[in-house]
Design a protein around this motif. Structure first.
Motif, PDB file in Angstrom:
ATOM      1  N   MET A   1       1.250  -0.863  -0.279  1.00 44.04           N
ATOM      2  CA  MET A   1       0.205  -0.105   0.058  1.00 44.04           C
ATOM      3  C   MET A   1       0.987   1.146  -0.176  1.00 44.04           C
ATOM      4  N   ASN A   2       0.779   2.096  -1.564  1.00 42.68           N
ATOM      5  CA  ASN A   2       1.359   3.550  -1.254  1.00 42.68           C
ATOM      6  C   ASN A   2       0.496   4.286  -0.303  1.00 42.68           C
ATOM      7  N   ARG A   3       2.249   4.580   0.517  1.00 42.34           N
ATOM      8  CA  ARG A   3       1.950   5.564   1.749  1.00 42.34           C
ATOM      9  C   ARG A   3       1.526   7.331   0.850  1.00 42.34           C
ATOM     10  N   LEU A   4       0.655   8.224   1.755  1.00 44.73           N
ATOM     11  CA  LEU A   4       0.239   9.404   1.459  1.00 44.73           C
ATOM     12  C   LEU A   4       0.969  10.287   1.407  1.00 44.73           C
ATOM     13  N   TYR A   5       1.902  10.980   0.923  1.00 40.79           N
ATOM     14  CA  TYR A   5       2.475  12.562   0.456  1.00 40.79           C
ATOM     15  C   TYR A   5       1.421  13.731  -0.042  1.00 40.79           C
ATOM     16  N   THR A  14      -1.887  23.527  -1.192  1.00 36.49           N
ATOM     17  CA  THR A  14      -0.754  22.761  -0.912  1.00 36.49           C
ATOM     18  C   THR A  14      -0.614  21.568  -1.057  1.00 36.49           C
ATOM     19  N   GLY A  15      -0.490  21.013  -2.063  1.00 37.88           N
ATOM     20  CA  GLY A  15      -0.416  19.670  -2.727  1.00 37.88           C
ATOM     21  C   GLY A  15      -1.461  18.497  -2.797  1.00 37.88           C
ATOM     22  N   LEU A  16      -2.410  18.407  -1.280  1.00 36.65           N
ATOM     23  CA  LEU A  16      -2.694  17.350  -0.797  1.00 36.65           C
ATOM     24  C   LEU A  16      -3.928  17.032  -2.022  1.00 36.65           C
ATOM     25  N   ILE A  17      -4.685  17.374  -1.731  1.00 40.27           N
ATOM     26  CA  ILE A  17      -6.061  16.525  -3.782  1.00 40.27           C
ATOM     27  C   ILE A  17      -5.198  15.892  -4.777  1.00 40.27           C
ATOM     28  N   GLY A  18      -3.758  16.761  -5.196  1.00 38.68           N
ATOM     29  CA  GLY A  18      -3.196  16.494  -5.812  1.00 38.68           C
ATOM     30  C   GLY A  18      -2.683  15.117  -5.614  1.00 38.68           C
ATOM     31  N   GLY A  19      -1.809  14.935  -4.028  1.00 40.23           N
ATOM     32  CA  GLY A  19      -1.486  13.456  -3.831  1.00 40.23           C
ATOM     33  C   GLY A  19      -2.262  12.350  -3.410  1.00 40.23           C
ATOM     34  N   GLU A  22      -3.027  11.015  -6.365  1.00 36.06           N
ATOM     35  CA  GLU A  22      -1.818  10.137  -7.166  1.00 36.06           C
ATOM     36  C   GLU A  22      -2.246   8.913  -6.461  1.00 36.06           C
ATOM     37  N   ASN A  23      -2.423   8.950  -4.797  1.00 36.33           N
ATOM     38  CA  ASN A  23      -2.715   7.509  -4.792  1.00 36.33           C
ATOM     39  C   ASN A  23      -3.400   6.783  -5.075  1.00 36.33           C
ATOM     40  N   LEU A  24      -4.667   7.605  -5.619  1.00 33.54           N
ATOM     41  CA  LEU A  24      -5.890   6.842  -5.777  1.00 33.54           C
ATOM     42  C   LEU A  24      -6.181   6.341  -7.072  1.00 33.54           C
ATOM     43  N   GLY A  25      -5.452   7.026  -7.713  1.00 33.14           N
ATOM     44  CA  GLY A  25      -5.638   6.887  -9.732  1.00 33.14           C
ATOM     45  C   GLY A  25      -6.848   7.480  -9.983  1.00 33.14           C
ATOM     46  N   LEU A  26      -6.964   8.509  -9.552  1.00 31.85           N
ATOM     47  CA  LEU A  26      -8.566   9.736  -9.967  1.00 31.85           C
ATOM     48  C   LEU A  26      -7.631  10.602 -10.679  1.00 31.85           C
ATOM     49  N   SER A  27      -8.331  11.309 -11.456  1.00 33.90           N
ATOM     50  CA  SER A  27      -8.447  12.720 -11.593  1.00 33.90           C
ATOM     51  C   SER A  27      -8.438  13.505 -10.523  1.00 33.90           C
ATOM     52  N   SER A  28      -7.176  14.264 -10.643  1.00 26.68           N
ATOM     53  CA  SER A  28      -7.327  15.357  -9.528  1.00 26.68           C
ATOM     54  C   SER A  28      -8.481  16.340 -10.255  1.00 26.68           C
ATOM     55  N   VAL A  56      -0.641  17.580   8.873  1.00 22.55           N
ATOM     56  CA  VAL A  56      -0.167  16.456   9.192  1.00 22.55           C
ATOM     57  C   VAL A  56       0.162  15.246   7.956  1.00 22.55           C
ATOM     58  N   VAL A  57      -0.430  15.486   6.381  1.00 23.64           N
ATOM     59  CA  VAL A  57       0.827  14.839   5.809  1.00 23.64           C
ATOM     60  C   VAL A  57       1.795  15.449   5.423  1.00 23.64           C
ATOM     61  N   PRO A  58       2.733  14.443   5.284  1.00 26.39           N
ATOM     62  CA  PRO A  58       4.142  14.689   4.330  1.00 26.39           C
ATOM     63  C   PRO A  58       4.068  15.440   3.040  1.00 26.39           C
ATOM     64  N   LYS A  59       5.013  16.145   3.422  1.00 26.76           N
ATOM     65  CA  LYS A  59       5.007  16.286   1.880  1.00 26.76           C
ATOM     66  C   LYS A  59       6.431  15.601   0.468  1.00 26.76           C
ATOM     67  N   GLU A  60       5.719  15.069  -0.427  1.00 29.16           N
ATOM     68  CA  GLU A  60       6.644  13.948  -0.755  1.00 29.16           C
ATOM     69  C   GLU A  60       8.223  14.645  -0.873  1.00 29.16           C
ATOM     70  N   SER A  61       9.200  14.185  -0.499  1.00 32.35           N
ATOM     71  CA  SER A  61      10.316  14.288  -0.338  1.00 32.35           C
ATOM     72  C   SER A  61      11.206  14.216  -1.790  1.00 32.35           C
ATOM     73  N   TYR A  62      11.034  13.469  -3.094  1.00 27.70           N
ATOM     74  CA  TYR A  62      11.496  14.381  -3.868  1.00 27.70           C
ATOM     75  C   TYR A  62      10.109  13.811  -5.254  1.00 27.70           C
ATOM     76  N   PRO A  63      10.346  14.086  -6.513  1.00 27.82           N
ATOM     77  CA  PRO A  63       9.563  14.255  -7.342  1.00 27.82           C
ATOM     78  C   PRO A  63       9.944  12.544  -8.285  1.00 27.82           C
ATOM     79  N   ALA A  64       9.182  11.993  -8.387  1.00 27.55           N
ATOM     80  CA  ALA A  64       9.435  10.671  -9.146  1.00 27.55           C
ATOM     81  C   ALA A  64       9.765  11.308 -10.582  1.00 27.55           C
ATOM     82  N   ASP A  65      10.956  10.837 -11.038  1.00 25.74           N
ATOM     83  CA  ASP A  65      11.383  10.801 -12.075  1.00 25.74           C
ATOM     84  C   ASP A  65      10.526  10.107 -13.906  1.00 25.74           C
ATOM     85  N   PRO A  66       9.413  10.599 -14.921  1.00 26.03           N
ATOM     86  CA  PRO A  66       9.267   9.430 -15.308  1.00 26.03           C
ATOM     87  C   PRO A  66       9.845   8.459 -16.140  1.00 26.03           C
TER      88      PRO A  66
END
Length: 76
Positions: A1-5, A14-19, A22-28, A56-66
């Protein structure tokens, strides 16, 4: 299970809805629209919950490289 960032790539405030999207695989865009409607439906309570969750939710540590390069380890 993926962690929420909080997303660093897919953010408006804040990037919360974007995170979450991405976690659920739905459209932001869909999640942002649902959240906007929920602000009026709950009398602003969902906005308060949003900002508490953003703290409470931490920021993504680094952006994933595509391209698959992991900058933390240096490997693909």
């Amino acid at each position: 299970m993926n962690r929420l960032y909080r997303s660093t790539r897919n953010r408006r405030l804040t990037g919360l809805i974007g995170g979450i999207s991405e976690n659920l695989g739905l459209s932001s865009t869909l999640l942002r629209l649902i959240f906007f409607i929920s602000i009026f439906a709950t009398g602003g309570t969902s906005l308060l919950i949003y900002f508490i969750a953003a703290l409470v939710v931490p920021k993504e540590s680094y952006p994933a490289d595509p391209y698959g390069y992991n900058s933390a380890t240096g490997y693909k």
